[in-house]
Design a protein around this motif. Structure first.
Motif, PDB file in Angstrom:
ATOM      1  N   ILE A 266      84.121  39.339  77.783  1.00  0.00           N
ATOM      2  CA  ILE A 266      82.979  40.258  77.814  1.00  0.00           C
ATOM      3  C   ILE A 266      82.602  40.521  76.363  1.00  0.00           C
ATOM      4  O   ILE A 266      83.357  41.148  75.626  1.00  0.00           O
ATOM      5  CB  ILE A 266      83.342  41.601  78.479  1.00  0.00           C
ATOM      6  CG1 ILE A 266      84.000  41.379  79.836  1.00  0.00           C
ATOM      7  CG2 ILE A 266      82.115  42.495  78.581  1.00  0.00           C
ATOM      8  CD1 ILE A 266      84.571  42.657  80.456  1.00  0.00           C
ATOM      9  N   ASP A 267      81.423  40.024  75.954  1.00  0.00           N
ATOM     10  CA  ASP A 267      80.996  40.104  74.559  1.00  0.00           C
ATOM     11  C   ASP A 267      80.232  41.411  74.314  1.00  0.00           C
ATOM     12  O   ASP A 267      79.648  41.971  75.248  1.00  0.00           O
ATOM     13  CB  ASP A 267      80.089  38.902  74.255  1.00  0.00           C
ATOM     14  CG  ASP A 267      80.020  38.582  72.774  1.00  0.00           C
ATOM     15  OD1 ASP A 267      80.661  39.283  71.973  1.00  0.00           O
ATOM     16  OD2 ASP A 267      79.316  37.608  72.423  1.00  0.00           O
ATOM     17  N   ASP A 268      80.242  41.884  73.071  1.00  0.00           N
ATOM     18  CA  ASP A 268      79.487  43.083  72.675  1.00  0.00           C
ATOM     19  C   ASP A 268      79.815  44.277  73.551  1.00  0.00           C
ATOM     20  O   ASP A 268      78.921  45.069  73.886  1.00  0.00           O
ATOM     21  CB  ASP A 268      77.962  42.825  72.727  1.00  0.00           C
ATOM     22  CG  ASP A 268      77.528  41.720  71.791  1.00  0.00           C
ATOM     23  OD1 ASP A 268      78.312  41.353  70.898  1.00  0.00           O
ATOM     24  OD2 ASP A 268      76.395  41.223  71.953  1.00  0.00           O
ATOM     25  N   PHE A 269      81.073  44.460  73.918  1.00  0.00           N
ATOM     26  CA  PHE A 269      81.416  45.564  74.801  1.00  0.00           C
ATOM     27  C   PHE A 269      81.154  46.901  74.120  1.00  0.00           C
ATOM     28  O   PHE A 269      81.451  47.098  72.943  1.00  0.00           O
ATOM     29  CB  PHE A 269      82.883  45.516  75.248  1.00  0.00           C
ATOM     30  CG  PHE A 269      83.225  46.637  76.186  1.00  0.00           C
ATOM     31  CD1 PHE A 269      82.872  46.546  77.525  1.00  0.00           C
ATOM     32  CD2 PHE A 269      83.836  47.794  75.735  1.00  0.00           C
ATOM     33  CE1 PHE A 269      83.137  47.592  78.394  1.00  0.00           C
ATOM     34  CE2 PHE A 269      84.101  48.842  76.607  1.00  0.00           C
ATOM     35  CZ  PHE A 269      83.753  48.744  77.940  1.00  0.00           C
TER      36      PHE A 269
ATOM     37  N   ALA B 293      88.568  42.920  68.398  1.00  0.00           N
ATOM     38  CA  ALA B 293      87.631  43.778  67.675  1.00  0.00           C
ATOM     39  C   ALA B 293      86.739  42.899  66.809  1.00  0.00           C
ATOM     40  O   ALA B 293      87.227  42.069  66.049  1.00  0.00           O
ATOM     41  CB  ALA B 293      88.382  44.779  66.808  1.00  0.00           C
ATOM     42  N   GLU B 294      85.436  43.062  66.949  1.00  0.00           N
ATOM     43  CA  GLU B 294      84.483  42.248  66.188  1.00  0.00           C
ATOM     44  C   GLU B 294      84.098  42.940  64.885  1.00  0.00           C
ATOM     45  O   GLU B 294      84.084  44.166  64.802  1.00  0.00           O
ATOM     46  CB  GLU B 294      83.186  42.072  66.984  1.00  0.00           C
ATOM     47  CG  GLU B 294      83.320  41.443  68.340  1.00  0.00           C
ATOM     48  CD  GLU B 294      81.937  41.074  68.888  1.00  0.00           C
ATOM     49  OE1 GLU B 294      81.280  41.938  69.472  1.00  0.00           O
ATOM     50  OE2 GLU B 294      81.541  39.915  68.701  1.00  0.00           O
ATOM     51  N   GLY B 295      83.755  42.144  63.890  1.00  0.00           N
ATOM     52  CA  GLY B 295      83.164  42.681  62.659  1.00  0.00           C
ATOM     53  C   GLY B 295      84.108  43.525  61.824  1.00  0.00           C
ATOM     54  O   GLY B 295      83.696  44.523  61.239  1.00  0.00           O
TER      55      GLY B 295
HETATM   56 CA    CA Z   1      79.697  39.946  69.895  1.00  0.00          CA
END
Ligand code: CA
Ligand code: C2E
Ligand code: CA
Length: 278
Positions: A178-181, A235-237
């Motif tokens: 699940i992207d950009d949660f 965790a992104e970014g």
């Molecule tokens: Ca993303």
């Protein structure tokens, strides 16, 4: 003041007109680009925060435009969606990423996975499951070395065909992220049912964690919830060591971001892996 307003309006009109023209031009150029092979993929490492080992890479598409240089996906993915070109482009991306991951797998005992972003139109395309499974077989990649990334908002709107296709892929061993949660307002009951293995926390939630108690508590809550539901968390970014430390502390297992590495071209990704194994 009135004249000023008029000027502003004129500037606004000119700007939207220019933006429209640009989109039209992009649409024309995209066709050409697909025929001439002007796209390429970069790979951003996803790091196990406990061990520092590279667990996988996310494949990110780039477009080398003959006159405009490199164009970022934000500028052309939605145009490609509108025109339907995302279907052949998406298929190319999937095949390229799977071929790349197969080459990593040949050189490693614990090969990294490859994450591939899949858009709405692609997921709804009849035969999507077949395309994925055929490509895996053709390149000899183990299905669990592929992660399909679907945005939370798309998962929310597409509970019909999309979900059943994802279930079929998961039964074959492919994993779903699940992207950009955090951007899509998922309910708890939805999260319990969604056919997914991994949850990626959107970048905007990460930046303030070292400075804000509230933000930290929020991320802590997301990680606990995901863990309860047997979802691995990325965790992104992550850009700062302090962010990495906070995330590791609340039990987030994986991280991705400029702190570790920007997206790398194919050769640099291979070198990155060799460095990992020393
Ligand atoms: Ca993303
Ligand atoms: P995304 O899936 O959320 O991908 C992560 C984006 O964050 C990438 O931007 C990546 O370069 C950027 N990023 C990574 N680490 C950091 C960081 O530490 N700080 C900051 N500020 N940014 C970071 P990129 O490559 O420009 O891609 C943007 C979006 O375009 C992606 O967001 C994804 O939604 C879409 N996209 C990219 N490649 C593909 C593709 O092959 N297919 C489809 N359908 N969409 C794609
Ligand atoms: Ca993604």
């Amino acid at each position: 003041a009135k004249a000023n307003g008029k000027n502003q309006w004129k500037r606004y009109e000119e700007a939207t007109h220019a933006a429209l023209l640009r989109r039209m031009q992009i649409r024309v150029d995209l066709d050409e680009a697909l025929r001439t092979g002007a796209f390429l993929l970069e790979y951003q490492p996803v790091i196990d925060l406990k061990t520092g080992v590279t667990a996988g890479f996310e494949a990110l598409v780039r477009w080398h435009h003959p006159s405009r240089g490199t164009i970022a996906p934000a500028e052309f993915i939605d145009v490609a969606e509108e025109s339907g070109l995302i279907v052949p482009l998406g298929e190319w991306i999937l095949n390229r990423a799977i071929a790349e991951a197969a080459s990593w797998a040949k050189a490693s005992a614990t090969p990294p996975y490859v994450g591939v972003n899949v858009s709405a139109r692609q997921l709804r395309q009849p035969g999507f499951v077949d395309t994925v499974l055929t490509s895996l077989r053709r390149h000899g990649l183990a299905p669990d070395r592929l992660v399909i990334e679907i945005t939370e908002s798309l998962l929310l709107t597409d509970q019909g065909n999309g979900w059943s296709d994802l279930r079929t892929l998961r039964e074959a061993g492919v994993r779903v992220a699940i992207d950009d949660f955090g951007t899509g307002y998922s309910s708890l009951s939805y999260l319990r049912q969604v056919p997914a293995d991994i949850l990626k926390i959107e970048r905007s939630f990460i930046g303030n964690t070292p400075h804000s108690d509230k933000q930290r508590a929020l991320v802590d809550g997301i990680v606990r919830l995901a863990t309860t539901l047997d979802l691995a968390v990325v965790a992104e970014g992550i850009e700062q060591p302090a962010e990495r430390d906070v995330l590791a502390k609340v039990g987030c297992r994986y991280g991705q971001g400029y702190l570790f590495s920007p997206p790398l071209d194919s050769d640099s990704a291979t070198r990155w892996l060799q460095r990992d194994w020393i």
